[in-house]
Design an enzyme around this catalytic site. Structure first.
Site, PDB file in Angstrom:
ATOM      1  N   ALA A  77      -3.187  23.435   6.589  1.00 40.77           N
ATOM      2  CA  ALA A  77      -1.796  23.827   6.384  1.00 40.77           C
ATOM      3  C   ALA A  77      -1.296  23.278   5.050  1.00 40.77           C
ATOM      4  CB  ALA A  77      -0.942  23.273   7.516  1.00 40.77           C
ATOM      5  N   GLY A 115      -6.031  23.146   9.664  1.00 38.53           N
ATOM      6  CA  GLY A 115      -5.840  24.529  10.085  1.00 38.53           C
ATOM      7  C   GLY A 115      -6.957  25.453   9.594  1.00 38.53           C
ATOM      8  N   GLU A 118      -9.582  25.040  12.089  1.00 38.29           N
ATOM      9  CA  GLU A 118      -9.084  25.619  13.344  1.00 38.29           C
ATOM     10  C   GLU A 118      -9.217  27.145  13.347  1.00 38.29           C
ATOM     11  OE1 GLU A 118      -5.269  23.376  13.194  1.00 38.29           O
ATOM     12  OE2 GLU A 118      -5.751  23.033  15.317  1.00 38.29           O
ATOM     13  N   GLU A 138      -5.810  15.662  10.517  1.00 38.23           N
ATOM     14  CA  GLU A 138      -4.363  15.612  10.805  1.00 38.23           C
ATOM     15  C   GLU A 138      -3.851  14.216  11.136  1.00 38.23           C
ATOM     16  OE1 GLU A 138      -6.339  18.042  11.714  1.00 38.23           O
ATOM     17  OE2 GLU A 138      -5.344  19.985  11.556  1.00 38.23           O
TER      18      GLU A 138
HETATM   19  N1  T1G Z   1      -1.367  21.184   1.262  1.00 38.02           N
HETATM   20  C1  T1G Z   1      -0.737  21.156   0.055  1.00 38.02           C
HETATM   21  N2  T1G Z   1      -1.320  20.741  -1.077  1.00 38.02           N
HETATM   22  C2  T1G Z   1      -2.592  20.342  -0.987  1.00 38.02           C
HETATM   23  C3  T1G Z   1      -3.310  20.342   0.232  1.00 38.02           C
HETATM   24  C4  T1G Z   1      -2.641  20.795   1.384  1.00 38.02           C
HETATM   25  N3  T1G Z   1      -3.242  20.849   2.579  1.00 38.02           N
HETATM   26  N4  T1G Z   1      -4.551  19.882  -0.001  1.00 38.02           N
HETATM   27  C5  T1G Z   1      -4.609  19.614  -1.317  1.00 38.02           C
HETATM   28  N5  T1G Z   1      -3.441  19.895  -1.904  1.00 38.02           N
HETATM   29  C6  T1G Z   1      -3.126  19.770  -3.344  1.00 38.02           C
HETATM   30  C7  T1G Z   1      -3.097  18.324  -3.812  1.00 38.02           C
HETATM   31  O1  T1G Z   1      -1.822  17.761  -3.616  1.00 38.02           O
HETATM   32  C8  T1G Z   1      -3.435  18.494  -5.282  1.00 38.02           C
HETATM   33  O2  T1G Z   1      -2.284  18.954  -5.936  1.00 38.02           O
HETATM   34  C9  T1G Z   1      -4.438  19.643  -5.274  1.00 38.02           C
HETATM   35  O3  T1G Z   1      -4.205  20.352  -4.046  1.00 38.02           O
HETATM   36  C10 T1G Z   1      -5.894  19.189  -5.314  1.00 38.02           C
HETATM   37  O4  T1G Z   1      -6.093  18.210  -4.298  1.00 38.02           O
HETATM   38  C11 T1G Z   1      -2.168  23.497  11.382  1.00 38.02           C
HETATM   39  C12 T1G Z   1      -0.942  21.060  10.616  1.00 38.02           C
HETATM   40  C13 T1G Z   1      -8.921  19.240   0.219  1.00 38.02           C
HETATM   41  C14 T1G Z   1     -10.257  17.097   0.287  1.00 38.02           C
HETATM   42  O5  T1G Z   1      -5.074  17.131   5.391  1.00 38.02           O
HETATM   43  O6  T1G Z   1      -7.761  16.091   1.835  1.00 38.02           O
HETATM   44  O7  T1G Z   1      -3.776  21.785   8.714  1.00 38.02           O
HETATM   45  O8  T1G Z   1      -1.853  16.984  -7.330  1.00 38.02           O
HETATM   46  O9  T1G Z   1      -6.425  16.238  -5.848  1.00 38.02           O
HETATM   47  O10 T1G Z   1      -9.786  15.335  -4.497  1.00 38.02           O
HETATM   48  O11 T1G Z   1      -3.390  21.829  12.496  1.00 38.02           O
HETATM   49  O12 T1G Z   1      -6.868  17.598  -1.154  1.00 38.02           O
HETATM   50  O13 T1G Z   1      -3.042  18.960  -8.256  1.00 38.02           O
HETATM   51  O14 T1G Z   1      -0.604  19.107  -7.674  1.00 38.02           O
HETATM   52  O15 T1G Z   1      -6.706  16.034  -3.334  1.00 38.02           O
HETATM   53  O16 T1G Z   1     -10.757  17.700  -4.617  1.00 38.02           O
HETATM   54  C15 T1G Z   1      -4.802  19.306   7.018  1.00 38.02           C
HETATM   55  C16 T1G Z   1      -5.585  17.607   2.629  1.00 38.02           C
HETATM   56  C17 T1G Z   1      -3.371  19.744   6.783  1.00 38.02           C
HETATM   57  C18 T1G Z   1      -6.350  18.269   3.724  1.00 38.02           C
HETATM   58  C19 T1G Z   1      -9.487  18.109  -1.918  1.00 38.02           C
HETATM   59  N6  T1G Z   1      -5.484  19.280   5.766  1.00 38.02           N
HETATM   60  N7  T1G Z   1      -6.262  17.706   1.376  1.00 38.02           N
HETATM   61  O17 T1G Z   1      -9.583  16.855  -2.582  1.00 38.02           O
HETATM   62  O18 T1G Z   1      -8.362  17.412  -4.755  1.00 38.02           O
HETATM   63  S1  T1G Z   1      -2.427  19.710   8.254  1.00 38.02           S
HETATM   64  C20 T1G Z   1      -5.586  18.176   5.019  1.00 38.02           C
HETATM   65  C21 T1G Z   1      -7.291  16.903   1.043  1.00 38.02           C
HETATM   66  C22 T1G Z   1      -2.954  21.026   9.151  1.00 38.02           C
HETATM   67  C23 T1G Z   1      -3.021  22.299  11.236  1.00 38.02           C
HETATM   68  C24 T1G Z   1      -2.419  21.127  10.540  1.00 38.02           C
HETATM   69  C25 T1G Z   1      -7.846  17.020  -0.329  1.00 38.02           C
HETATM   70  C26 T1G Z   1      -9.132  17.873  -0.419  1.00 38.02           C
HETATM   71  P1  T1G Z   1      -1.920  18.484  -7.389  1.00 38.02           P
HETATM   72  P2  T1G Z   1      -6.864  16.854  -4.562  1.00 38.02           P
HETATM   73  P3  T1G Z   1      -9.700  16.796  -4.164  1.00 38.02           P
END
Ligand code: T1G
Length: 715
Positions: A77, A115, A118, A138
């Protein structure tokens, strides 16, 4: 046999055009294209649903593939939109995939997280390329999976694996995912898209479709599964008592074992809704972005393009030097450790070997991994031997003359463009830089003890450090698996300088009547894994002793800390001497309150005529942390840190500040800048100069603003 004609179509008309639809060889390809990580931003879920319906209505389509464009499948998400209304939930779009009458294959590469995974779990089949990293992270954001993840993963991989993946939030590699039954096939050698079409064709006519929701619940648990559930319950009570998300995740996994799918999903939905608006989740989401923001250097936008360090050197094989060397080796970077004497080198190499051996014994590292890492660490005794390295970190003890000499020698031998870094924790970077003819290449890379464990690397910029040097040092530290933030050069830089006032107050409160165990308990209740006195017993009371002597000699107004000074002079240096703030019996690491410490405190109080009183828990917490908040404001107003959130990153990764509190400054905002200022002002009147309120704190309080909105400085 029917003829499969290749038909490619343009982008589907979803609002943001982030999902495309194409048909190839009778297979509909639904591709998510939302750079940089294919997060499920506005329009993506809707796009997926529209495409699934379209494919089901398309007579030329026999099977469907869901895939991601660019580097990833789907990273979950959009975290920025959590807490705001979503027209379509992941639960709904995942259910649409699962309900499809035509088989849906998820083809995963790069990250398939939250997500994203999922959606894949709701597909009928899952294939992955070898680089795929799957996970449900999450809980790290204070929430739980909300798209049926707890229910489907438990049905697909069993409760033990499901709990491990959900509670740890870790990334699971493709091979392991296949072993766990999450992935049906790994695609090697061919491109994923072509392989996915072939796979989809192979399963196009298979019925019934394997739907995770239809797998039986109420399964008899194996003994191993029952043990895993039990262990998770115990661990949550012990380690996550401040957090709601892990307990809710466990509850949902248990529901997946005993309740029908729809009931489990309803429970997941209700728990997620509560968590999404919780303070804990807001703080954790803030911490996620603070960490990424800290990696950005104003004026050096090319940070991401900095080259990868291919070889490194560390000068000094003491505790810090060997920890830094291990961090390089852990990241697969070859490193040379330089000690001029054979004896010191042998001692350092032995320390490294012993540290790895402990991990092998504990089971967190295999013997093979230990051997591979040791093979990357080479002990050397001459500067010439490191001349070719891309980066060098000096990590000898804090003596200006020695450091100057080392940087002079580095200047003479290191290849042009090499990064010249110092792990000094206090000495002005310019002193080292000026000992070279290339001050632009010199910066601080300040690691925190133990350097192979603690994730923070504070990159310190001297007055002549080039922005590219800072960018390269940050890239290097990130490649080492560290989290970085930049500080300007000043006494203690930003991290330690902001922590010193807390350390001072904790010692002074003792003189006024508090006890180490009382203060430790307050901080553990706040969320620290250990109290500051217990931590000090591990790091050693003697570490700051010399520094205090130096400061006292240089500054007649310096407020001496008599209690720790006397303990050190009595030989009580912490765990290593069997006694410090606490007593330790027979090599045991359990701290026991000690009357000797109480006597020392009482003596100091009597000698200096300090009135005794009692403290409330809140007063202890505020006195410790407000002192540091005030200092952090001064660091910011002096332009020694870019952003308020960088201070938070330093506290989270350098000092183990409880993550669900967001960080020192984020937490201060939850108390309120005005309340902090008010209290600091009162203590200034009572305790004098060391509590002088910072200008920035005063301004923010007067404006009724929040600390985290304060503009950062340019260093
Ligand atoms: N949402 C918004 N922005 C995100 C994002 C996300 N999920 N993931 C990454 N970004 C942005 C980040 O802020 C950065 O932006 C750029 O992308 C590159 O990321 C329904 C509710 C995927 C392992 O928790 O763990 O799904 O700084 O520098 O080191 O059940 O990003 O360039 O402006 O971190 O290569 C669950 C979170 C969400 C994954 C990549 N997902 N992301 O790492 O690059 S909740 C997460 C990460 C959800 C559902 C629920 C990492 C990465 P900017 P980065 P990276």
């Amino acid at each position: 046999m029917r003829l499969h004609k290749q038909r490619l179509e343009g982008k589907l008309m979803n609002q943001a055009q982030t999902v495309t639809y194409a048909v190839e060889d009778g297979v509909a390809l639904i591709a998510v294209n939302n750079p940089p990580v294919n997060a499920l931003a506005a329009g993506v879920r809707e796009g997926i649903m529209e495409c699934v319906m379209r494919a089901n209505a398309d007579a030329e389509v026999d099977a469907i593939v869901l895939l991601g464009e660019g580097k990833n499948f789907i990273a979950g998400a959009d975290i920025r939109r959590l807490g705001s209304v979503r027209p379509v939930s992941t639960r709904k779009s995942a259910a649409t995939l699962e309900a499809s009458d035509k088989p849906v294959v998820a083809a995963m590469h790069g990250y398939a997280l939250g997500g994203g995974l999922e959606h894949a779990l709701a597909c009928h089949y899952r294939i992955a390329s070898p680089d795929a990293r799957l996970g449900l992270p999450e809980v790290k954001l204070g929430i739980i999976p909300a798209g049926g993840g707890t229910q489907r993963l438990t049905r697909i991989a069993g409760p033990a694996a499901s709990l491990d993946v959900i509670l740890s939030g870790r990334h699971v590699g493709a091979e392991e995912a296949q072993r766990l039954g999450i992935v049906d096939a790994i695609v090697d050698g061919t491109d994923l898209r072509t392989a996915a079409i072939r796979f989809a064709r192979g399963v196009a006519s298979r019925r019934p479709l394997p739907r995770a929701r239809d797998s039986a619940q109420g399964i008899e648990l194996t003994e191993a599964e029952a043990t895993a559930l039990d262990a998770a319950r115990k661990s949550i009570t012990k380690k996550s008592r401040h957090l709601k998300a892990p307990a809710y995740a466990l509850e949902c996994v248990e529901a997946a074992l005993t309740r029908p799918f729809d009931e489990g999903v309803a429970l997941e939905e209700a728990r997620f809704a509560e968590l999404e608006s919780s303070e804990e989740s807001k703080a954790l989401r803030y911490a996620f972005f603070a960490e990424r923001e800290a990696a950005k250097i104003p004026g050096a936008e090319s940070t991401g393009k900095a080259p990868r360090i291919r070889s490194a050197a560390v000068i000094g094989a003491g505790t810090m030097g060997s920890g830094i060397a291990m961090s390089y080796a852990d990241a697969g970077i070859p490193v040379k450790v330089l000690e001029v004497t054979r004896e010191a080198l042998d001692r350092g190499m032995l320390r490294i070997r012993d540290t790895y051996a402990v991990r092998v014994k504990r089971g967190s590292l295999s013997q093979g991994e230990m051997d591979a890492r040791l093979a990357l660490i080479e002990g050397v005794q001459s500067y010439e031997a490191i001349a070719d390295c891309d980066a060098v970190v000096e990590a000898v003890f804090e003596r200006i003359d020695i450091k100057q000499e080392i940087f002079g020698r580095l200047d003479a031998v290191m290849k042009p463009g090499a990064l010249l870094l110092t792990n000094s924790s206090a000495i002005d970077i310019d002193i080292m830089a000026n000992a070279t003819s290339r001050p632009q290449d010199v910066a601080g890379a300040h690691f925190f003890a133990p350097a192979n464990v603690m994730k923070l690397c504070e990159v310190v910029r001297g007055s002549k450090t080039a922005p590219e040097t800072v960018a390269n040092a940050m890239k290097m530290a990130r490649d080492m698996g560290k989290v970085c933030a930049v500080a300007g050069s000043c006494d203690g830089f930003a991290a330690n300088r902001s922590r010193v006032p807390m350390m001072t107050e904790m010692m002074l409160m003792l003189e006024e009547g508090a006890t180490p165990e009382q203060i430790d308990k307050v901080m553990v209740d706040f969320g620290y894994p250990m109290g500051p006195f217990a931590v000090n017993d591990i790091s050693g009371l003697d570490v700051s002793y010399e520094g205090r002597k130096r400061r006292a000699a240089a500054n007649p107004e310096y407020r001496k800390l008599h209690v720790p000074d006397r303990l050190v002079e009595m030989g009580r240096k912490g765990q290593k001497t069997g006694a410090g703030w606490y007593a330790y019996h027979d090599g045991d690491r359990t701290p026991h309150p000690d009357d000797v410490v109480k006597q020392v405190i009482a003596q100091v109080a009597a000698e200096f005529g300090i009135p005794q009183r009692t403290f409330t828990d809140e007063e202890i917490l505020h006195r410790l942390l407000f002192a540091s908040v005030n200092e952090a404001c001064k660091i910011l107003e002096e332009g020694k840190a870019y952003r308020v959130s960088d201070i938070d990153v330093m506290w989270l990764y350098g000092f183990g500040f409880p993550r669900h509190r967001g960080g020192l400054m984020y937490w201060a905002d939850t108390v309120g800048a005005q309340a902090v200022w008010q209290q600091v002002t009162e203590w200034h009147e009572r305790y004098g100069k060391r509590w002088q309120p910072g200008r920035l704190l005063g301004e923010i309080a007067a404006a009724g603003g929040a600390l985290r909105e304060a503009k950062g400085a340019s260093l």
